[in-house]
Design an enzyme around this catalytic site. Structure first.
Site, PDB file in Angstrom:
ATOM      1  N   HIS A 121      -3.303  38.608  22.360  1.00  0.00           N
ATOM      2  CA  HIS A 121      -2.219  38.751  21.379  1.00  0.00           C
ATOM      3  C   HIS A 121      -2.565  39.713  20.252  1.00  0.00           C
ATOM      4  O   HIS A 121      -1.974  39.643  19.174  1.00  0.00           O
ATOM      5  CB  HIS A 121      -1.811  37.366  20.843  1.00  0.00           C
ATOM      6  CG  HIS A 121      -1.206  36.482  21.898  1.00  0.00           C
ATOM      7  ND1 HIS A 121      -1.102  35.121  21.780  1.00  0.00           N
ATOM      8  CD2 HIS A 121      -0.677  36.800  23.118  1.00  0.00           C
ATOM      9  CE1 HIS A 121      -0.537  34.625  22.881  1.00  0.00           C
ATOM     10  NE2 HIS A 121      -0.278  35.621  23.703  1.00  0.00           N
ATOM     11  N   CYS A 132       4.037  57.560  14.290  1.00  0.00           N
ATOM     12  CA  CYS A 132       3.094  58.387  15.069  1.00  0.00           C
ATOM     13  C   CYS A 132       2.320  57.569  16.091  1.00  0.00           C
ATOM     14  O   CYS A 132       1.632  58.135  16.943  1.00  0.00           O
ATOM     15  CB  CYS A 132       2.152  59.162  14.143  1.00  0.00           C
ATOM     16  SG  CYS A 132       0.926  58.124  13.329  1.00  0.00           S
ATOM     17  N   GLY A 188      -8.499  24.495  22.647  1.00  0.00           N
ATOM     18  CA  GLY A 188      -7.666  24.584  21.446  1.00  0.00           C
ATOM     19  C   GLY A 188      -6.376  25.351  21.596  1.00  0.00           C
ATOM     20  O   GLY A 188      -5.969  26.057  20.678  1.00  0.00           O
ATOM     21  N   SER A 190      -2.185  24.868  22.855  1.00  0.00           N
ATOM     22  CA  SER A 190      -1.134  23.961  23.303  1.00  0.00           C
ATOM     23  C   SER A 190      -0.648  24.363  24.692  1.00  0.00           C
ATOM     24  O   SER A 190       0.125  23.628  25.301  1.00  0.00           O
ATOM     25  CB  SER A 190       0.030  23.973  22.307  1.00  0.00           C
ATOM     26  OG  SER A 190       0.598  25.273  22.251  1.00  0.00           O
TER      27      SER A 190
END
Ligand code: BJW
Ligand code: ZN
Length: 240
Positions: A121, A132, A188, A190
């Site tokens: 992510h 740019c 850790g 979900s």
């Protein structure tokens, strides 16, 4: 079964593994003082993700989105890796093939000393120019929001919002590593956000031993080989 017995059994599995893949989520940084998204007053319990973590939300109100990210940048800059991050560094040293895949953008795995972190992510410390397209690392506190590129274009955090593609090749590399691993540690998360969560059924289908570490059960807990219930800063060091 008691968690301690479970840990002992999972430890044996880990000890025999030659190839280990790990997926981490916000919970691994919880004990470093960084809020999660969906539990215990997490961000998505008090904020609308549509406003703060989608390209449409950013187009509507870039200042609001940047205020959210700048506040988190300051909190993350002050945070230190915890015993869970450090245990993963130790695990990397002990095994022949090790792959760390994270959904976290906080950089705490890097700070702990993990190498080659696959950041599905993105990274909150990298900014990208909307005009740019240039990306650069920037850890400074932005006084004027939204911050600008030297070309005059607006900058955005180089993170992945809902509806956006993950960094090129990142999920393919993660999938390959998980499917080839002997053990897959899921820590850790979900397991609600895809395609990251999809790595778990891939591992299960490939008969990879899956060890989940989380104080709460997830949709996959009943299907994994070991569900070690508890905080990762305690369970991960205990597992080694
Ligand atoms: C502890 C603990 C302690 C507490 N120790 N544990 C398939 C099906 C359905 C939908 C989709 C699908 N494929 C794609 C989608 C759409 C969407 C999606 O998944 N939606 C679902 C919500 C339904 N996915 C996407 O849009 C993704 N892109 C994509 O698929 O591109 C292709 C595509 C494009 C267009 C159309 C279709 C496909 C991108 C997802 C981007 C997610 N972005 C965010 C923000 C990133 C930047 C930022 O940080 O601000 O990523 S949202 C947020 O959720 C963040 C996280 O990385 C991510 C996952 O959250 P995580 O880490 O699991 O945190 P929590 O809070 O949910 O859980 C914490 C856990 O820790 C809990 O279980 C606690 O119990 C535990 N915990 N303390 C250990 N001490
Ligand atoms: Zn620019």
């Amino acid at each position: 079964m008691l968690v301690t017995t479970q840990i002992q059994q999972a430890r044996k599995v880990l000890l025999h593994a030659r190839s280990i893949a790990v997926l981490t989520g916000a919970g691994v940084s919880a004990e470093s003082g960084i809020p999660t998204f969906r539990t215990n007053g997490g961000y998505w319990q008090t904020h609308r993700f549509e406003d703060l973590a989608t390209p449409e939300g950013f187009a509507r109100n870039p200042k609001l989105v940047w205020e959210f990210y700048e506040e988190r940048r300051r909190a993350m800059a002050a945070a230190k890796p915890n015993a869970g991050h450090l245990a993963l560094v130790e695990l990397e040293k002990r095994v022949r093939t090790f792959t760390l895949v994270t959904q976290n953008i906080d950089g705490l795995h890097d700070a702990a000393g993990s190498r080659n972190v696959n950041k599905l992510h993105g990274d909150i410390w990298i900014v990208r120019c909307l005009d740019c397209g240039k990306e650069r690392e920037d850890r400074t506190k932005f006084e004027i929001l939204p911050p600008k590129c030297e070309c005059g274009g607006m900058l955005r955090p180089a993170v992945v919002w809902f509806g956006e593609m993950l960094p090129e090749g990142s999920i393919e590399r993660a999938t390959g590593a998980v499917a080839r691993a002997d053990v897959f540690l899921v820590v850790g998360t979900s397991a609600r956000v895809f395609p990251a969560a999809g790595l778990i059924p891939i591992a299960i289908a490939a008969k990879v031993k899956v060890i989940e570490i989380n104080p709460e059960v997830t949709d996959f807990s009943s299907e994994v080989d070991f569900m070690l219930k508890g905080p990762s800063a305690e369970i991960l060091p205990a597992l080694l």
